[in-house]
Enzyme design. Structure first.
Site, PDB file in Angstrom:
ATOM      1  N   ARG A 144       0.856  -1.179   0.000  1.00 22.72           N
ATOM      2  CA  ARG A 144       0.000   0.000   0.000  1.00 22.72           C
ATOM      3  C   ARG A 144       0.891   1.227   0.000  1.00 22.72           C
ATOM      4  NH1 ARG A 144      -2.043  -0.745   5.026  1.00 22.72           N
ATOM      5  NH2 ARG A 144      -3.156   1.207   4.876  1.00 22.72           N
ATOM      6  N   ASN A 179      15.848  14.269 -13.234  1.00 23.80           N
ATOM      7  CA  ASN A 179      16.110  13.378 -12.113  1.00 23.80           C
ATOM      8  C   ASN A 179      15.859  14.201 -10.856  1.00 23.80           C
ATOM      9  OD1 ASN A 179      17.176  11.664 -14.098  1.00 23.80           O
ATOM     10  ND2 ASN A 179      19.294  12.243 -13.655  1.00 23.80           N
ATOM     11  N   HIS A 202      16.456  21.025 -11.414  1.00 20.66           N
ATOM     12  CA  HIS A 202      17.031  21.172 -12.749  1.00 20.66           C
ATOM     13  C   HIS A 202      16.605  19.990 -13.609  1.00 20.66           C
ATOM     14  CE1 HIS A 202      19.815  18.294 -10.923  1.00 20.66           C
ATOM     15  NE2 HIS A 202      20.170  17.932 -12.150  1.00 20.66           N
ATOM     16  N   GLN A 251      17.678  18.030 -17.673  1.00 24.22           N
ATOM     17  CA  GLN A 251      18.804  17.902 -18.595  1.00 24.22           C
ATOM     18  C   GLN A 251      18.288  17.623 -19.994  1.00 24.22           C
ATOM     19  OE1 GLN A 251      22.146  15.446 -16.944  1.00 24.22           O
ATOM     20  NE2 GLN A 251      20.753  15.125 -15.228  1.00 24.22           N
ATOM     21  N   CYS A 255      -3.752   8.541 -29.426  1.00 19.56           N
ATOM     22  CA  CYS A 255      -5.051   9.207 -29.578  1.00 19.56           C
ATOM     23  C   CYS A 255      -6.173   8.270 -29.132  1.00 19.56           C
ATOM     24  CB  CYS A 255      -5.288   9.648 -31.026  1.00 19.56           C
ATOM     25  SG  CYS A 255      -4.352  11.100 -31.534  1.00 19.56           S
ATOM     26  N   HIS A 303      -3.410  15.649 -31.817  1.00 17.89           N
ATOM     27  CA  HIS A 303      -2.319  14.794 -32.266  1.00 17.89           C
ATOM     28  C   HIS A 303      -1.114  15.603 -32.758  1.00 17.89           C
ATOM     29  CE1 HIS A 303      -0.343  11.249 -33.851  1.00 17.89           C
ATOM     30  NE2 HIS A 303       0.048  12.040 -34.836  1.00 17.89           N
TER      31      HIS A 303
HETATM   32 ZN    ZN Z   1      -2.083  10.791 -31.629  1.00 19.22          ZN
END
Ligand code: ZN
Ligand code: ZN
Ligand code: ZN
Length: 336
Positions: free
Chosen positions: A23, A152, A165, A167, A198, A239
Site C-alpha cells: 500500500r 532526475n 534542474h 537535462q 489518440c 495529435h
Molecule cells: Zn495521436
C-alpha cells in the site's frame, strides 16, 4: 491476483501484481539530503558552472550574472560532447563512433528549491518553454538524430544536485526505447489506421478508469501497462508527433499540469524521488500520423531486480486503475 499486461505502445509486457499487497503508506519517503557545500546552481553562483547557453532573464541583466529565471549551461561532466568524429566505424564484430552529442543542464529556478512542484507557475512555464527551445536547437544540428529532455529529482532517481534542474541529451543515433515505441505505434497504425496514443486519450476521456486529470489541451493518464506505481503520462489532446514544434503559448498549461501531477504523486507516495522525460519523434522524421509526443512521470519507489533485468518485464504492485483513483483525490491520499 496478478495479471500480465501488454503495453499497446511499446508491446512491452508488465506484471501487475497486486497480491504483493504493497500500500502507498508502505512506500518509504525519499531521504532528504543535507549538504553544506555551496550550491553551484543557486543565483549568485553563476561562476561555478560553465558559461550559459541560453537563459530567460529579467530585462537589463547580463549573461552569466544574477537576474535569470531559467538558465541553461553545458553539463560540467558531459556524457557526450559537441566536438568529435561522427563517422561510424567497425571491424566486423564491434562498432563504434565518437561520443558526439550535447549534454545540457536546465536550471529551473534561481532559488534553491528541489521538486518541480515547488516552482512558481512562471518558473514552471519558463522551464517548459526553454525545454522546447533547446530541443528545437538540437534538431537544428544535422549531426543529431534525437534528443531527450529529462529530470532526475531525488538521489534514488539519479540526481547528484538537489537544486531543481532538468537535462537535455542529444544523440547522433535514435535510442532503443524510442525505436521500441515507434515500432509498436507504427504497427498499431498499420493494423487499425489510428494513432495508439489518440485512441488511449479518447477512451480515457470517455470516463476511463485511468484518467488522472484533463485540461483544455492536455490529459494526464496512468498507462494501462504501467511499469511503476503511479506512473503517469501527459499527452497533448491534439495529435502531434514532435514536441519541439508545439506552440509555445500552450506550454504554460502543460507546465501547470506537470506541477499538479507531481504534487499528486508526492501526496500519494510520501514525496518519492522521480524522473520525468519527454518522448518526441526523431529529428529526421516528418510530422508522423502514428507517433504522439508525451511526457512520462516515473516515481522511483520500486527497484529493478534480477527478473526485470533478465526479462525486460517490470513488476508493478499497484494496479494503474487504483493509482489513478488515488491520484485523482490528493487530499484523501495525503491522509496518514
Ligand atoms: Zn495521436
Ligand atoms: Zn541551489
Ligand atoms: Zn514514451
Amino acid at each position: 491476483v496478478s495479471q500480465l499486461r501488454k503495453c499497446p505502445v511499446s508491446n512491452r509486457w508488465v506484471i501487475i501484481a497486486e497480491n504483493r499487497g504493497l500500500r502507498p503508506v508502505e512506500f518509504p519517503a525519499e531521504p532528504k539530503r543535507i549538504d553544506d557545500l555551496p550550491c553551484p546552481l543557486c543565483e549568485g553562483n553563476e561562476s561555478h558552472t560553465p558559461g550559459e547557453l541560453a537563459a530567460i532573464r529579467k530585462p537589463g541583466t547580463r549573461h552569466d550574472r544574477p537576474g535569470w529565471q531559467v538558465r541553461v549551461v553545458p553539463n560540467k561532466y558531459p556524457a557526450l560532447e559537441l566536438a568529435g568524429e561522427l563517422e561510424p566505424r567497425g571491424d566486423g564484430l564491434y562498432t563504434w563512433l565518437g561520443g558526439v552529442g550535447a549534454h545540457e543542464l536546465i536550471v529551473e529556478s534561481p532559488r534553491h528549491v528541489v521538486s518541480f512542484s515547488e516552482l512558481t507557475a512562471d518558473e514552471a512555464r519558463h522551464a517548459w518553454e526553454i525545454y522546447r527551445r533547446r530541443m528545437a536547437a538540437a534538431r537544428g544540428d544535422d549531426r543529431m538524430a534525437y534528443a531527450l529532455v529529462f529530470k532526475n529529482s531525488g538521489a534514488s532517481a539519479g540526481a547528484t544536485l538537489e537544486h531543481a534542474h532538468s537535462q537535455l541529451i542529444a544523440t547522433p543515433v535514435v535510442p532503443g526505447n524510442a525505436r521500441e515505441e515507434l515500432a509498436g505505434a507504427l504497427e498499431y497504425h498499420q493494423q487499425l489506421g489510428a494513432c495508439v496514443f489518440c485512441a488511449m486519450i479518447e477512451r480515457e476521456l470517455a470516463d476511463g478508469p485511468l484518467l488522472v486529470e484533463a485540461t483544455r489541451r492536455f490529459v494526464a493518464v496512468c498507462p494501462y501497462a504501467a511499469r511503476f506505481p503511479c506512473e503517469t503520462w501527459i499527452l497533448p489532446r491534439r495529435h502531434a508527433s514532435h514536441f519541439d514544434t508545439h506552440p509555445e503559448d500552450e506550454l504554460g498549461e502543460l507546465a501547470g499540469l506537470v506541477q499538479r501531477v507531481v504534487r499528486r504523486v508526492e501526496l500519494t507516495l510520501s514525496a518519492p524521488a522521480y524522473n520525468y522525460l519527454v518522448h518526441s519523434a526523431p529529428f529526421d522524421s516528418p510530422p508522423a500520423a502514428h507517433y504522439h509526443w508525451h511526457v512520462e512521470i516515473i516515481p522511483r519507489i520500486t527497484k529493478m531486480a534480477g527478473f526485470e533485468w533478465g526479462t525486460g518485464y517490470y513488476i508493478n504492485p499497484l494496479p494503474p486503475e487504483t493509482a489513478a483513483q488515488r491520484l485523482r483525490q490528493p487530499a484523501l491520499a495525503a491522509e496518514p
